[in-house]
Structure formats: structure tokens, C-alpha cells
Design an enzyme around this catalytic site. Structure first.
Site, PDB file in Angstrom:
ATOM      1  N   LYS A  18       0.793  -1.362  -0.261  1.00  0.00           N
ATOM      2  CA  LYS A  18       0.072  -0.055  -0.063  1.00  0.00           C
ATOM      3  C   LYS A  18       0.849   1.481  -0.161  1.00  0.00           C
ATOM      4  O   LYS A  18       0.662   2.218  -0.689  1.00  0.00           O
ATOM      5  CB  LYS A  18      -0.935   0.148   1.382  1.00  0.00           C
ATOM      6  N   ARG A  93      -9.143   2.020   8.912  1.00  0.00           N
ATOM      7  CA  ARG A  93      -8.590   0.312   9.129  1.00  0.00           C
ATOM      8  C   ARG A  93      -9.763  -0.424  10.047  1.00  0.00           C
ATOM      9  O   ARG A  93      -9.660  -1.458  10.235  1.00  0.00           O
ATOM     10  CB  ARG A  93      -7.408   0.381  10.184  1.00  0.00           C
ATOM     11  N   ARG A 131      11.601  -6.812   4.774  1.00  0.00           N
ATOM     12  CA  ARG A 131      11.442  -5.437   4.344  1.00  0.00           C
ATOM     13  C   ARG A 131      12.192  -4.568   5.191  1.00  0.00           C
ATOM     14  O   ARG A 131      12.510  -4.640   6.513  1.00  0.00           O
ATOM     15  CB  ARG A 131       9.888  -5.047   4.767  1.00  0.00           C
ATOM     16  N   ARG A 164      11.545  -2.304  10.486  1.00  0.00           N
ATOM     17  CA  ARG A 164      10.459  -1.961  11.534  1.00  0.00           C
ATOM     18  C   ARG A 164      10.456  -2.627  12.502  1.00  0.00           C
ATOM     19  O   ARG A 164      10.432  -4.101  12.611  1.00  0.00           O
ATOM     20  CB  ARG A 164       9.094  -1.525  10.672  1.00  0.00           C
ATOM     21  N   ARG A 175      -0.450  -8.643  13.312  1.00  0.00           N
ATOM     22  CA  ARG A 175      -1.258  -7.548  12.493  1.00  0.00           C
ATOM     23  C   ARG A 175      -1.944  -8.176  11.430  1.00  0.00           C
ATOM     24  O   ARG A 175      -3.115  -7.568  10.979  1.00  0.00           O
ATOM     25  CB  ARG A 175      -0.066  -6.755  11.737  1.00  0.00           C
TER      26      ARG A 175
HETATM   27  P1  AMP Z   1       1.234   0.607   9.172  1.00  0.00           P
HETATM   28  O1  AMP Z   1       2.497   1.443   8.786  1.00  0.00           O
HETATM   29  O2  AMP Z   1      -0.046   1.258   8.282  1.00  0.00           O
HETATM   30  O3  AMP Z   1       1.367  -0.790   9.086  1.00  0.00           O
HETATM   31  O4  AMP Z   1       0.902   0.999  10.646  1.00  0.00           O
HETATM   32  C1  AMP Z   1       1.754   0.466  11.738  1.00  0.00           C
HETATM   33  C2  AMP Z   1       0.822   0.455  13.065  1.00  0.00           C
HETATM   34  O5  AMP Z   1       0.329   1.961  13.182  1.00  0.00           O
HETATM   35  C3  AMP Z   1      -0.188  -0.381  12.906  1.00  0.00           C
HETATM   36  O6  AMP Z   1      -0.080  -1.715  13.309  1.00  0.00           O
HETATM   37  C4  AMP Z   1      -0.905   0.232  14.193  1.00  0.00           C
HETATM   38  O7  AMP Z   1      -0.655  -0.198  15.384  1.00  0.00           O
HETATM   39  C5  AMP Z   1      -0.858   1.740  13.797  1.00  0.00           C
HETATM   40  N1  AMP Z   1      -1.865   2.198  12.910  1.00  0.00           N
HETATM   41  C6  AMP Z   1      -1.653   2.878  11.614  1.00  0.00           C
HETATM   42  N2  AMP Z   1      -2.701   3.312  11.238  1.00  0.00           N
HETATM   43  C7  AMP Z   1      -3.855   2.863  11.889  1.00  0.00           C
HETATM   44  C8  AMP Z   1      -5.087   3.104  12.039  1.00  0.00           C
HETATM   45  N3  AMP Z   1      -5.869   3.640  10.864  1.00  0.00           N
HETATM   46  N4  AMP Z   1      -5.939   2.714  13.070  1.00  0.00           N
HETATM   47  C9  AMP Z   1      -5.306   2.344  14.242  1.00  0.00           C
HETATM   48  N5  AMP Z   1      -3.671   1.952  14.195  1.00  0.00           N
HETATM   49  C10 AMP Z   1      -3.048   2.403  13.101  1.00  0.00           C
END
Ligand code: AMP
Length: 220
Positions: A18, A93, A131, A164, A175
Site C-alpha cells: 500500500k 482500518r 522489508r 521496522r 497484524r
Molecule cells: P502501518 O504502517 O500502516 O502498517 O501501521 C503501523 C501500525 O500503526 C499499525 O500496526 C497500528 O498499530 C498503527 N496504525 C496505523 N494506522 C492505523 C489506523 N488507521 N488505526 C489504528 N492503528 C493504526
């Protein structure tokens, strides 16, 4: 490629690509790329109040509470650079987040196009564990598929690449579970609004991007 005035929502499991596709779209459509994950990681790095509140959730692979994320997105969408449209990556989300987003879009008469990147879980686990990303520009590399040209450094900013904290096997499993329970139902939600289309994520980045561009061109 058309894309003006539209709110593009990138949907898909963690590791589907994404962020990579959103960044390419942002360059090509000249629209801001809004990643809640990036905003939260930045708050965490700076140990802001939000960062401190979000930390425990992020480190365990759980979702940060809706109210916190809704607030940062509402503030971000209010900025001038979003006036011609934007690309949301990692938000909404949950169904509750999609419901919080809707009135913000209605106010600005903005239509949603949700683009789902579909891919098998087994491919994702493999991808996420290899990654790496640039801490400065966010560009993502894959130790096997897209290793970059500069051996452990970003091709563009020369920064040393980092992995990460939540890309470990146990956190990735959590996740993915969170994705299937909380985020996948959004596919149905946007299908019901006739605003969902999907691409296959298990192909080279540029092929996925070609498919994404076609979807946007065909979207009326
Ligand atoms: P991502 O980089 O999008 O994979 O997000 C990393 C982490 O940030 C996720 O595993 C959540 O803990 C938090 N996070 C990111 N976006 C959201 C969202 N829209 N709602 C809740 N938690 C989020």
C-alpha cells in the site's frame, strides 16, 4: 491519469504494498500521501503525547484507538494541500474509522475510490520479514526482491536502511489477524458503496502500479 478531487483509500493487508503504491500515485497525481502509520511512527520517534499513547499498541501489532487516529486524520485533511484530493494509506482500518471519515469527505464533496491490493498471507509473512526502509524518505526495499543499489543504504538519500520493530514474525502474525478481523470488512463496506476495486499484489511493483493507474483512469 485522472485522480483530481478524489479521495483514494489504499486497502490491503500489511506488506501488500500500500505504501509503495501510494507513494508512486502521490508522485504521479501530485496529491498528498497520508499514511497514518508514518504519522504515528513520527510521533513515537518524537515521543509526543500521541506517540506515547500509541506506542504499546503499535509495538504489539494492535490498532491504536480509533479516536486518536481519527483526530490526526481530520487535522491533516484540513490542510491546504488536500484541497485537490489525497491518498490515504492505512486509514480507515476499522468500520468506525470509515464512518468517522465519511462526513469529512461529504463536507468537501469528495468521492472515495478504495483500491484493494489483494495477496495471500503466506507471501506477506515472507515479504515483511525481508522489508527494510529508509528512515528519512520512507522508501521501502526488500532484501530479496528490491534490494536497492547501495548495499544497505537508500538509493535516494543514502541513509542507512532500518527494519521496522513490528516486522518481527510474532507481531506480523498479530497484524495479519487484526487485518482480517477489523480491516477486511471494509472491502464489503466500499463494495456496497460501489467504490471498491482491486488489484493483484503478488506481481512486480511496476505491474501493480500499471493496474492501479488503469483503475483510476476507468473510475468515473
Ligand atoms: P502501518 O504502517 O500502516 O502498517 O501501521 C503501523 C501500525 O500503526 C499499525 O500496526 C497500528 O498499530 C498503527 N496504525 C496505523 N494506522 C492505523 C489506523 N488507521 N488505526 C489504528 N492503528 C493504526
Amino acid at each position: 491519469m485522472k485522480g483530481d478531487g478524489v479521495a483514494i483509500v489504499m486497502l490491503g493487508p500489511p506488506g501488500a504494498g500500500k505504501g509503495t503504491q501510494a507513494r508512486k500515485l502521490s508522485d504521479s497525481l501530485k496529491l498528498p500521501h497520508i499514511s497514518t502509520g508514518d504519522m504515528l511512527r513520527e510521533s513515537l520517534k518524537n515521543q509526543t503525547e500521541l506517540g506515547k499513547k500509541a506506542q504499546q499498541y503499535m509495538n504489539s501489532g494492535a490498532l491504536v484507538p480509533d479516536a486518536l487516529v481519527d483526530a490526526i486524520v481530520a487535522e491533516r485533511l484540513d490542510r491546504e494541500d488536500c484541497s485537490k484530493g489525497f491518498i490515504l494509506d492505512g486509514y480507515p482500518r476499522t468500520l468506525a474509522q470509515a464512518q468517522a471519515l465519511q462526513p469529512l469527505l461529504d463536507q468537501k464533496h469528495r468521492k472515495v475510490l478504495a483500491i484493494g491490493i489483494e495477496i495471500e498471507d503466506s507471501v506477506l509473512v515472507q515479504r515483511l520479514s525481508s522489508r527494510w526502509s529508509c528512515p528519512k524518505c520512507g522508501k521501502v526495499y526488500n532484501a530479496q526482491l528490491e534490494p536497492g543499489k547501495r548495499n544497505g543504504r537508500c538509493d535516494e538519500c543514502f541513509e542507512e536502511l532500518v527494519q521496522r520493530k513490528d516486522d518481527t514474525e510474532a507481531v506480523v502474525a498479530k497484524r495479519l489477524q487484526v487485518y482480517h478481523n477489523n480491516t477486511q470488512p471494509l472491502i464489503r463496506h466500499y463494495q456496497d458503496q460501489r467504490a471498491y476495486c482491486n488489484v493483484t499484489g503478488d506481481q512486480p511493483i511496476d505491474r501493480v502500479f500499471e493496474d492501479v493507474k488503469k483503475l483510476i483512469e476507468n473510475h468515473k
